[in-house]
Design a protein around this motif. Structure first.
Motif, PDB file in Angstrom:
ATOM      1  N   ASP A 260      55.737  -9.509 -16.156  1.00  0.00           N
ATOM      2  CA  ASP A 260      55.798  -9.526 -17.617  1.00  0.00           C
ATOM      3  C   ASP A 260      56.069 -10.919 -18.186  1.00  0.00           C
ATOM      4  N   VAL A 261      56.366 -11.883 -17.322  1.00  0.00           N
ATOM      5  CA  VAL A 261      56.531 -13.270 -17.757  1.00  0.00           C
ATOM      6  C   VAL A 261      55.141 -13.859 -17.997  1.00  0.00           C
ATOM      7  N   PRO A 262      54.848 -14.335 -19.208  1.00  0.00           N
ATOM      8  CA  PRO A 262      53.517 -14.908 -19.471  1.00  0.00           C
ATOM      9  C   PRO A 262      53.220 -16.086 -18.543  1.00  0.00           C
ATOM     10  N   MET A 263      51.978 -16.205 -18.169  1.00  0.00           N
ATOM     11  CA  MET A 263      51.578 -17.276 -17.263  1.00  0.00           C
ATOM     12  C   MET A 263      51.544 -18.634 -17.971  1.00  0.00           C
ATOM     13  N   TYR A 264      51.642 -19.677 -17.171  1.00  0.00           N
ATOM     14  CA  TYR A 264      51.391 -21.040 -17.619  1.00  0.00           C
ATOM     15  C   TYR A 264      50.044 -21.550 -17.123  1.00  0.00           C
ATOM     16  N   PHE A 265      49.741 -21.343 -15.836  1.00  0.00           N
ATOM     17  CA  PHE A 265      48.604 -22.021 -15.218  1.00  0.00           C
ATOM     18  C   PHE A 265      48.170 -21.296 -13.958  1.00  0.00           C
ATOM     19  N   VAL A 266      47.016 -21.704 -13.459  1.00  0.00           N
ATOM     20  CA  VAL A 266      46.583 -21.416 -12.091  1.00  0.00           C
ATOM     21  C   VAL A 266      46.218 -22.753 -11.458  1.00  0.00           C
ATOM     22  N   ARG A 281      49.268  -9.573 -14.589  1.00  0.00           N
ATOM     23  CA  ARG A 281      48.745  -8.224 -14.350  1.00  0.00           C
ATOM     24  C   ARG A 281      47.220  -8.212 -14.515  1.00  0.00           C
ATOM     25  N   ASP A 282      46.727  -8.918 -15.539  1.00  0.00           N
ATOM     26  CA  ASP A 282      45.272  -9.025 -15.712  1.00  0.00           C
ATOM     27  C   ASP A 282      44.640  -9.784 -14.551  1.00  0.00           C
ATOM     28  N   PHE A 283      45.343 -10.810 -14.087  1.00  0.00           N
ATOM     29  CA  PHE A 283      44.856 -11.598 -12.954  1.00  0.00           C
ATOM     30  C   PHE A 283      44.655 -10.687 -11.735  1.00  0.00           C
ATOM     31  N   LEU A 284      45.610  -9.780 -11.496  1.00  0.00           N
ATOM     32  CA  LEU A 284      45.504  -8.857 -10.370  1.00  0.00           C
ATOM     33  C   LEU A 284      44.267  -7.964 -10.480  1.00  0.00           C
ATOM     34  N   LYS A 285      43.860  -7.695 -11.704  1.00  0.00           N
ATOM     35  CA  LYS A 285      42.690  -6.831 -11.934  1.00  0.00           C
ATOM     36  C   LYS A 285      41.385  -7.633 -12.012  1.00  0.00           C
ATOM     37  N   GLY A 286      41.471  -8.954 -11.843  1.00  0.00           N
ATOM     38  CA  GLY A 286      40.278  -9.780 -11.952  1.00  0.00           C
ATOM     39  C   GLY A 286      39.849 -10.017 -13.379  1.00  0.00           C
ATOM     40  N   GLU A 287      40.796  -9.862 -14.321  1.00  0.00           N
ATOM     41  CA  GLU A 287      40.468  -9.952 -15.741  1.00  0.00           C
ATOM     42  C   GLU A 287      41.199 -11.094 -16.444  1.00  0.00           C
ATOM     43  N   LEU A 288      41.563 -12.113 -15.697  1.00  0.00           N
ATOM     44  CA  LEU A 288      42.246 -13.252 -16.314  1.00  0.00           C
ATOM     45  C   LEU A 288      41.232 -14.088 -17.087  1.00  0.00           C
ATOM     46  N   PRO A 289      41.437 -14.293 -18.400  1.00  0.00           N
ATOM     47  CA  PRO A 289      40.464 -15.092 -19.169  1.00  0.00           C
ATOM     48  C   PRO A 289      40.228 -16.482 -18.602  1.00  0.00           C
ATOM     49  N   LEU A 291      40.127 -17.373 -15.476  1.00  0.00           N
ATOM     50  CA  LEU A 291      39.300 -17.327 -14.269  1.00  0.00           C
ATOM     51  C   LEU A 291      38.644 -15.948 -14.176  1.00  0.00           C
ATOM     52  N   PRO A 292      37.680 -15.660 -15.029  1.00  0.00           N
ATOM     53  CA  PRO A 292      37.076 -14.326 -15.066  1.00  0.00           C
ATOM     54  C   PRO A 292      36.524 -13.924 -13.700  1.00  0.00           C
ATOM     55  N   GLY A 293      36.870 -12.690 -13.287  1.00  0.00           N
ATOM     56  CA  GLY A 293      36.362 -12.145 -12.043  1.00  0.00           C
ATOM     57  C   GLY A 293      37.116 -12.560 -10.803  1.00  0.00           C
ATOM     58  N   GLU A 294      38.019 -13.534 -10.939  1.00  0.00           N
ATOM     59  CA  GLU A 294      38.758 -14.016  -9.769  1.00  0.00           C
ATOM     60  C   GLU A 294      40.117 -13.309  -9.693  1.00  0.00           C
ATOM     61  N   THR A 295      40.574 -13.015  -8.490  1.00  0.00           N
ATOM     62  CA  THR A 295      41.881 -12.401  -8.279  1.00  0.00           C
ATOM     63  C   THR A 295      42.808 -13.402  -7.596  1.00  0.00           C
ATOM     64  N   PRO A 296      44.126 -13.198  -7.703  1.00  0.00           N
ATOM     65  CA  PRO A 296      45.070 -14.213  -7.227  1.00  0.00           C
ATOM     66  C   PRO A 296      45.320 -14.167  -5.731  1.00  0.00           C
ATOM     67  N   THR A 297      45.862 -15.257  -5.243  1.00  0.00           N
ATOM     68  CA  THR A 297      46.380 -15.360  -3.880  1.00  0.00           C
ATOM     69  C   THR A 297      47.899 -15.298  -3.935  1.00  0.00           C
ATOM     70  N   LEU A 298      48.513 -15.178  -2.767  1.00  0.00           N
ATOM     71  CA  LEU A 298      49.975 -15.227  -2.716  1.00  0.00           C
ATOM     72  C   LEU A 298      50.501 -16.594  -3.130  1.00  0.00           C
ATOM     73  N   SER A 299      49.703 -17.641  -2.948  1.00  0.00           N
ATOM     74  CA  SER A 299      50.112 -18.959  -3.454  1.00  0.00           C
ATOM     75  C   SER A 299      50.185 -18.954  -4.982  1.00  0.00           C
ATOM     76  N   ASP A 300      49.251 -18.255  -5.639  1.00  0.00           N
ATOM     77  CA  ASP A 300      49.314 -18.117  -7.098  1.00  0.00           C
ATOM     78  C   ASP A 300      50.575 -17.362  -7.510  1.00  0.00           C
ATOM     79  N   TRP A 301      50.902 -16.317  -6.764  1.00  0.00           N
ATOM     80  CA  TRP A 301      52.119 -15.550  -7.046  1.00  0.00           C
ATOM     81  C   TRP A 301      53.362 -16.422  -6.862  1.00  0.00           C
ATOM     82  N   ALA A 302      53.373 -17.199  -5.789  1.00  0.00           N
ATOM     83  CA  ALA A 302      54.505 -18.103  -5.561  1.00  0.00           C
ATOM     84  C   ALA A 302      54.628 -19.111  -6.696  1.00  0.00           C
ATOM     85  N   ASP A 303      53.496 -19.645  -7.169  1.00  0.00           N
ATOM     86  CA  ASP A 303      53.522 -20.555  -8.314  1.00  0.00           C
ATOM     87  C   ASP A 303      54.070 -19.860  -9.555  1.00  0.00           C
TER      88      ASP A 303
END
Length: 456
Positions: A260-266, A281-289, A291-303
């Protein structure tokens, strides 16, 4: 603030988010201590903050550490923005504050030796180029306009965003310094108990380490203005986190909070991609504006976990975040304070018994009062000076129980690192009180004298 994280490969299942946190669990005999501290650099002749580049600059200090003290360079877009050596790193805060993120070490003797070596090396370089460094919770005189901006993409994005979510975000980024300690946990239950104690007693650390009574060249009415700044930065990612005290709290509840913490970056291919205000949450669904269609890595989660800024937080370890940057002795006192409370079970139980009856309102009142009044703070019937004395007693007992010897066996334990804090509790005065006494006394209102008399 953090450098890009290395968390791992693609996230294929939601459960991996909590598993990432849980993977940090370690047996007691593997627990480490990591101490971080920030400090302001300035030109000795002008008393102005250091620019990034030039003869007297942050870059000159980094190059001196690299070339003269065996550190390896960390670069971003061709710019030297950090250093690495033996599990430690030197990094830059947004306004050029120089940070040592220490290696994970076995005891406080080692972490204090690390701090001492680092400050001696920095002083060796600084003296040669007419530069000084000072440990304070907030820049006492410099305006926001005077602060340089370090060449890090993360900071450019954050700077643009801060005014949209609070009034003091830029002040936090460019004109504050902290000291913190990072500690381990053995299990989910151990993490829960430690995080609850960490949050409840963070105001005690704020009071004991309060060291920012000046801002914009004048007295600001707070013992810790740094703490005051953090209260009006971004409510979505700061605070005392009442949900941590709810029944059933654990790694999954932290995941829900962080999502629920808004993102800063990828971070991709050496660049920070603007995802300001977007949803992981949108990133997990591949709906991040961003990076459309891309899903995160654990490195993104760590960031992403590094962009939540509560008073204490968990990643694969736990960070205590409530203290002002300060004088040399207190850089070793902070790990002693928290290790004494956290790394002996009897002391941890005693600390929890002390705070478990407090409600969220009491904890928040202590946080606010600590920033204003230091050891004279009070929340209902809880008096800070009395509380701090009791907490230090628990921490001292915990350090004695650990029995980690130093100086080749000549020092029987780590308790002497608490001496500066015990002196404060006995006198009722913290570093901010000493600074105010000087300001109204010998300095006769000349705040520029703080640099000569309190630099490392």
């Amino acid at each position: 603030m953090s450098i890009p994280q290395s968390g791992g490969g693609p996230i294929e299942h939601y459960s991996q988010l909590a598993e990432y946190l849980e993977s940090g669990c370690k047996p007691r005999d593997a627990w480490k201590i990591g101490t971080e501290h920030e400090k302001f650099g300035y030109c000795k002749d002008t008393l102005k903050p250091l620019p990034f580049e030039g003869e007297r600059s942050i870059l000159a200090v980094l190059e001196g550490l690299r070339d003269g003290h065996g550190w390896s360079p960390v670069e971003e877009a061709g710019k030297l923005i950090g250093l690495e050596k033996d599990g430690a790193n030197v990094s830059l805060e947004p306004g050029g504050q120089l940070e040592l993120s220490g290696a994970p070490l076995d005891n406080i003797h080692q972490t204090c030796d690390e701090v001492n070596r680092h400050l001696a090396d920095v002083k060796d370089i600084s003296d040669k180029i007419g530069v000084g460094f000072i440990g304070l919770g907030a820049a006492p005189i410099w305006s926001h306009e005077q602060m340089p901006q370090m060449p890090k993409g993360r900071y450019r994005l954050m700077t643009d965003y801060m005014d949209k979510v609070g009034t003091m975000g830029k002040s936090m980024m460019y004109r504050t310094c902290t000291v913190q300690v990072n500690l381990d946990f053995a299990s989910e239950a151990d993490m829960v108990q430690k995080l609850r104690v960490a949050l409840a007693l963070q105001p005690v650390a704020t009071a004991l380490f309060a060291n920012s009574p000046f801002f914009d060249g004048k007295v600001n009415g707070h013992k810790s203005w740094r703490s005051r700044i953090w209260r009006d930065l971004d409510p979505a990612r700061t605070g005392m986190l009442p949900f941590v005290f709810d029944e059933g709290f654990g790694f999954e509840a932290w995941v829900d909070y962080a999502l629920d913490v808004p993102m800063y970056f990828v971070y991709r291919d050496g660049e920070y991609i603007d995802a300001l205000g977007q949803s992981f949450r949108d990133f997990l669904k591949g709906e991040l504006p961003a990076l459309p269609g891309e899903t995160p890595t654990l490195s993104d989660w760590a960031d992403h976990l590094t962009t939540a800024f509560p008073e204490a937080r968990i990643k694969k370890y736990m960070e205590m975040r409530g203290a002002d940057g300060g004088p040399w002795r207190r850089l070793c006192a902070l790990p002693a304070f928290w290790v004494g409370l956290m790394y002996d079970q009897s002391s941890l139980d005693a600390a929890w018994d002390l705070v478990k009856g407090w409600d969220a309102e009491t904890r928040e009142m202590l946080r606010v009062s600590a920033s204003v009044d230091g050891l004279q703070a009070q929340a209902g019937k809880v008096r800070m000076q009395e509380l701090a004395q009791e907490v230090l007693g628990i921490a001292e007992a915990g350090l004695k129980a650990r029995g980690r010897v130093g100086a080749g066996g000549l020092v029987p334990d780590e308790t002497h690192f608490l001496d500066a804090l015990k002196e404060s509790v006995e006198s009722g005065k913290v570093p901010a009180d000493e600074l105010l006494d000087q300001y109204y006394g010998d300095w006769d209102g000349d705040l520029s004298r703080i640099y000569k008399e309190y630099s490392y």
